[in-house]
Design a protein around this motif. Structure first.
Motif, PDB file in Angstrom:
ATOM      1  N   UNK A   1      75.067  66.579  56.822  1.00  0.00           N
ATOM      2  CA  UNK A   1      75.604  67.392  58.198  1.00  0.00           C
ATOM      3  C   UNK A   1      75.935  67.038  59.040  1.00  0.00           C
ATOM      4  N   UNK A   2      74.123  66.209  59.872  1.00  0.00           N
ATOM      5  CA  UNK A   2      74.809  64.959  61.376  1.00  0.00           C
ATOM      6  C   UNK A   2      76.176  64.396  61.124  1.00  0.00           C
ATOM      7  N   UNK A   3      76.863  64.649  62.092  1.00  0.00           N
ATOM      8  CA  UNK A   3      78.191  63.685  62.466  1.00  0.00           C
ATOM      9  C   UNK A   3      77.839  62.464  62.095  1.00  0.00           C
ATOM     10  N   UNK A   4      76.475  61.957  62.948  1.00  0.00           N
ATOM     11  CA  UNK A   4      76.410  59.661  63.079  1.00  0.00           C
ATOM     12  C   UNK A   4      75.694  59.470  61.601  1.00  0.00           C
ATOM     13  N   UNK A   5      75.998  60.650  61.135  1.00  0.00           N
ATOM     14  CA  UNK A   5      75.232  59.754  59.171  1.00  0.00           C
ATOM     15  C   UNK A   5      75.802  58.960  58.875  1.00  0.00           C
ATOM     16  N   UNK A   6      75.164  57.704  57.931  1.00  0.00           N
ATOM     17  CA  UNK A   6      76.156  57.003  57.855  1.00  0.00           C
ATOM     18  C   UNK A   6      75.638  57.394  56.119  1.00  0.00           C
ATOM     19  N   UNK A   7      74.498  56.420  55.785  1.00  0.00           N
ATOM     20  CA  UNK A   7      73.902  57.582  54.439  1.00  0.00           C
ATOM     21  C   UNK A   7      72.407  58.516  54.233  1.00  0.00           C
ATOM     22  N   UNK A   8      72.086  58.600  53.505  1.00  0.00           N
ATOM     23  CA  UNK A   8      71.550  59.896  53.210  1.00  0.00           C
ATOM     24  C   UNK A   8      70.830  59.850  51.757  1.00  0.00           C
ATOM     25  N   UNK A   9      69.685  59.575  51.646  1.00  0.00           N
ATOM     26  CA  UNK A   9      69.208  59.309  50.248  1.00  0.00           C
ATOM     27  C   UNK A   9      68.346  60.004  50.131  1.00  0.00           C
ATOM     28  N   UNK A  10      67.624  60.465  48.641  1.00  0.00           N
ATOM     29  CA  UNK A  10      65.981  61.112  49.131  1.00  0.00           C
ATOM     30  C   UNK A  10      65.174  59.983  47.927  1.00  0.00           C
ATOM     31  N   UNK A  11      63.929  59.737  48.487  1.00  0.00           N
ATOM     32  CA  UNK A  11      63.259  59.219  48.372  1.00  0.00           C
ATOM     33  C   UNK A  11      61.504  58.987  47.993  1.00  0.00           C
ATOM     34  N   UNK A  12      62.106  59.010  46.684  1.00  0.00           N
ATOM     35  CA  UNK A  12      60.727  59.963  47.149  1.00  0.00           C
ATOM     36  C   UNK A  12      60.370  61.026  47.802  1.00  0.00           C
ATOM     37  N   UNK A  13      59.251  60.930  48.334  1.00  0.00           N
ATOM     38  CA  UNK A  13      58.440  61.947  49.200  1.00  0.00           C
ATOM     39  C   UNK A  13      59.380  62.099  50.973  1.00  0.00           C
ATOM     40  N   UNK A  14      60.302  61.313  50.710  1.00  0.00           N
ATOM     41  CA  UNK A  14      61.231  61.221  51.840  1.00  0.00           C
ATOM     42  C   UNK A  14      62.348  60.823  52.090  1.00  0.00           C
ATOM     43  N   UNK A  15      62.930  61.148  53.498  1.00  0.00           N
ATOM     44  CA  UNK A  15      64.188  60.456  53.354  1.00  0.00           C
ATOM     45  C   UNK A  15      64.603  58.956  53.958  1.00  0.00           C
ATOM     46  N   UNK A  16      65.368  58.834  53.047  1.00  0.00           N
ATOM     47  CA  UNK A  16      66.267  57.462  53.865  1.00  0.00           C
ATOM     48  C   UNK A  16      67.662  57.286  54.564  1.00  0.00           C
TER      49      UNK A  16
END
Lengths: 308, 383
Positions: A244-259
């Motif tokens: 929901x962050x307005x500037x976010x381009x891509x958000x993918x879960x990646x194991x224990x973190x988020x890319x």
């Protein structure tokens, strides 16, 4: 001998499903080439076409200069093919399987020892065991051995490491490296992105199309944006907040973190952190990382979907 | 020229080596699969024993009761004749006709013989005496046969006591059962079982074994290899040809040594015709495998398309001439129908090739047609 593969505008459909949409690809003699993509990307269809098992709807391909459709017979002599599913005789022993395929290609195991020695040494202790009773990794090694028994110029391996443990996987790739040193042109399909780095060049495939074709390093350097790995306590909530962050381009879960990538060229991590804290997140860690093949794949497939 | 000849022998040698390698592999499959082994070797023997010993239509020791209102030397003699024939066994003497109903309901006794009072007196004085035959007709065929046998025995006795007397205008039929004088049903079953087993082993087993290669994905590898389609087919089929031939020998051998079914005609001709029928069944199996992608489908197709018609429409169990016309016409396309005619002729009638060449020609035609169809349908690719 020149064992190039060149594929031109290759298309294949099954009823309404278009499995391959005009693939163009040139693979050099002696190259270790990777086809990377999820299930349903069209890798197996491409392999079956190249193995002369299917006829294309349109387009053409040549292997070692032989036409895939008209000259399928000579191709079948110079091709080693390992289907995605374990396709050896489970009720025959290791040695019996190998002997059978040697006879089919009018050769003997001893005559090809040089080619298969590395692999043979690993499966030899089990040579009297039935193939069906081998472990997953051993089965794949035996299948590779059988595919190599006639010293093929071109080797097509359809997901050879799927369902194989980590140690066997790395052993398997070692074998491919040594085969490449012997001058065999190898195409490997794999759904594992980390294996892409082991190939000389890779094609990222999705929905019957090649999204990108480059060296692994080239593909990574094409990844244009800064990539951040973000960690927090509640990964799922973090994912929703980032999206929901307005500037976010891509958000993918990646194991224990988020890319995460941002739409802006320059971002300040602290600003992002403040936003997340305002959303009730805590223990946030943000670090800049270099992209991997999987990040590239995700970015490319997203672009592809937006275009489509 | 010389070089061409040289390379031809090399090619032949390679082909032979591949062929032998393939057959070796095929035998490993068969000998390591318990189910295959059971179908191949257990079933023929079990079927033969079942049909030969259990499912028999022959009369033997049928339980018989007697209501003898006369009890004289004549009735005693008739009863003696009947029981000494071996077909019937006297189990009970009843006091009156009222007990018959009850004894049939118990189910053990199948036949009751009722002599009228003063049977002997009537026979001598009035030259006319009555005996009543009662049978349990809940099994109509058996009941019919029992009545026929009893009538035969009574007829013989009739002739015997009238010997030397002049009986005006009497027709005495002299019957003789040709080719199966004892009316043994096993004579009928051996040809039928032979057709069924050869059909099953050859067609079902080959279709399943080819379908298995498709199902397990090994066909993909075989296709990508330099093997020609006919090499694959020949390699798959040859082991079953050998095994089916052994089965044919076992069936004829068991028929001869265990059940005493003779081979009156030429043994070589019989075996040659069997090989022809095996080839036909094999090509049918190949054809079935080209239209089925899994072992399950191949098995169902073989079962319905082959087993039932072989048993029902070939004349094996039910005589063809009693069937409705459409079924009679349909039976013409069922290979075992012709094969059964051929082996019956050779085994039981001892006829030579000149009497079965028509049926042989039909089988050859069917085989050629099926092979052509299979080769045309066999794919060199996956689709």
């Amino acid at each position: 001998m020149d064992s190039k593969i060149s594929i031109k505008d290759l298309s294949k459909s099954y009823g309404d499903v278009q499995a391959l949409k005009g693939i163009n690809l040139d693979i050099e003699s002696g190259e270790l080439f990777g086809l990377i993509g999820p299930d349903g990307a069209g890798k197996t269809s491409l392999f079956r076409l190249l193995a002369t098992l299917l006829l294309p709807d349109s387009g053409s391909a040549t292997l070692c200069g032989f036409d895939m459709v008209k000259e399928y017979k000579p191709i079948r002599n110079i091709l080693g093919y390992m289907p995605g599913r374990f396709s050896l005789y489970q009720d025959l022993s290791v040695l019996e399987n190998l002997n059978f395929f040697a006879t089919v290609f009018d050769t003997r195991i001893e005559d090809n020892m040089e080619m298969i020695r590395d692999i043979w040494l690993q499966i030899e202790p089990f040579k009297h065991r039935l193939a069906g009773k081998l472990s997953g990794g051993m089965k794949q090694k035996l299948a590779l051995c059988c595919a190599l028994i006639h010293q093929p110029k071109i080797l097509l391996l359809d997901e050879p490491t799927t369902g194989v443990d980590v140690v066997s996987r790395s052993e398997f790739w070692q074998m491919l490296k040594s085969l490449k040193a012997k001058g065999v042109t190898i195409i490997v399909a794999t759904p594992y992105m980390d294996e892409a780095n082991l190939c000389e060049r890779v094609a990222l495939m999705q929905d019957g199309e090649i999204l990108s074709l480059n060296t692994p390093a080239g593909i990574i350097s094409d990844f244009g944006r800064d990539l951040y790995a973000i960690q927090g306590k509640d990964i799922y909530q973090l994912l929703l907040d980032l999206r929901t962050y307005p500037h976010a381009n891509s958000v993918f879960p990646f194991g224990q973190s988020i890319h995460y990538t941002d739409k802006r060229d320059a971002i300040s991590p602290s600003e992002l952190k403040d936003y997340l804290i305002s959303k009730g997140q805590y223990d946030i860690e943000i670090s800049k990382i270099t992209a991997g093949i999987e990040d590239c794949f995700m970015a490319l497939s997203q672009q592809n979907k937006v275009q489509a | 020229m010389l070089k061409g000849h040289y390379s031809f022998t090399i090619i032949l040698k390679i082909t032979m080596k591949r062929f032998i390698g393939f057959i070796k592999k095929e035998f490993y499959h068969i000998f390591r699969d318990k189910r295959s082994m059971l179908i191949l070797f257990g079933m023929p023997i079990v079927q033969l024993l079942l049909f030969g010993f259990v499912i028999t239509n022959d009369l033997k020791d049928v339980k018989m009761a007697v209501v003898d209102h006369s009890k004289d030397e004549y009735t005693l003699e008739i009863i003696n004749k009947i029981t000494s024939s071996g077909y019937f066994k006297l189990v009970e003497n009843l006091d009156g006709i009222a007990q018959v109903d009850e004894i049939f309901r118990k189910g053990e006794t199948k036949v009751v013989l009722v002599f009228e009072p003063d049977f002997g007196k009537n026979l001598v004085k009035g030259s006319h005496a009555s005996v009543q035959l009662l049978t349990d007709a809940s099994e109509p065929n058996m009941a019919n046969m029992e009545v026929n046998y009893l009538q035969g025995i009574l007829q013989n006795y009739n002739v015997e006591i009238n010997r030397g007397k002049r009986v005006p205008n009497q027709i005495v039929p002299q019957t003789r059962m040709y080719f199966n004088a004892e009316l043994e049903s096993v004579y009928m079953f051996i040809p039928g079982i032979m057709a069924t087993i050869l059909m099953l082993v050859s067609a079902m087993m080959t279709s399943i074994s080819i379908a298995r290669e498709k199902e397990l994905g090994t066909m993909e590898i075989l296709l990508v290899s330099p093997l020609q389609p006919w090499q694959i087919i020949l390699g798959k089929v040859t082991p079953y040809l050998v095994l089916s031939f052994i089965n044919a020998l076992v069936i004829v051998g068991m028929g001869y040594f265990v059940f005493g079914v003779p081979v009156l005609g030429s043994f070589v001709l019989l075996m040659a015709e069997s090989v022809l029928f095996i080839l036909l069944a094999l090509s049918l199996g190949i054809f079935i495998s080209t239209v089925s992608d899994s072992q399950q489908v191949a098995m169902m197709l073989s079962m319905f398309a082959l087993m039932l018609p072989t048993i029902l429409l070939s004349g094996f169990i039910f005589p063809l001439r009693n069937m409705p016309l459409p079924l009679q016409i349909l039976s013409n396309i069922i290979p075992p129908r012709w094969f059964i005619v051929i082996i019956k002729n050779i085994m039981l009638k001892g006829t030579g090739f000149e009497f079965v060449w028509k049926e042989t020609l039909i089988l050859i035609g069917m085989t050629a047609g099926l092979i052509a169809l299979s080769v045309k349908k066999f794919k060199i690719r996956l689709e």
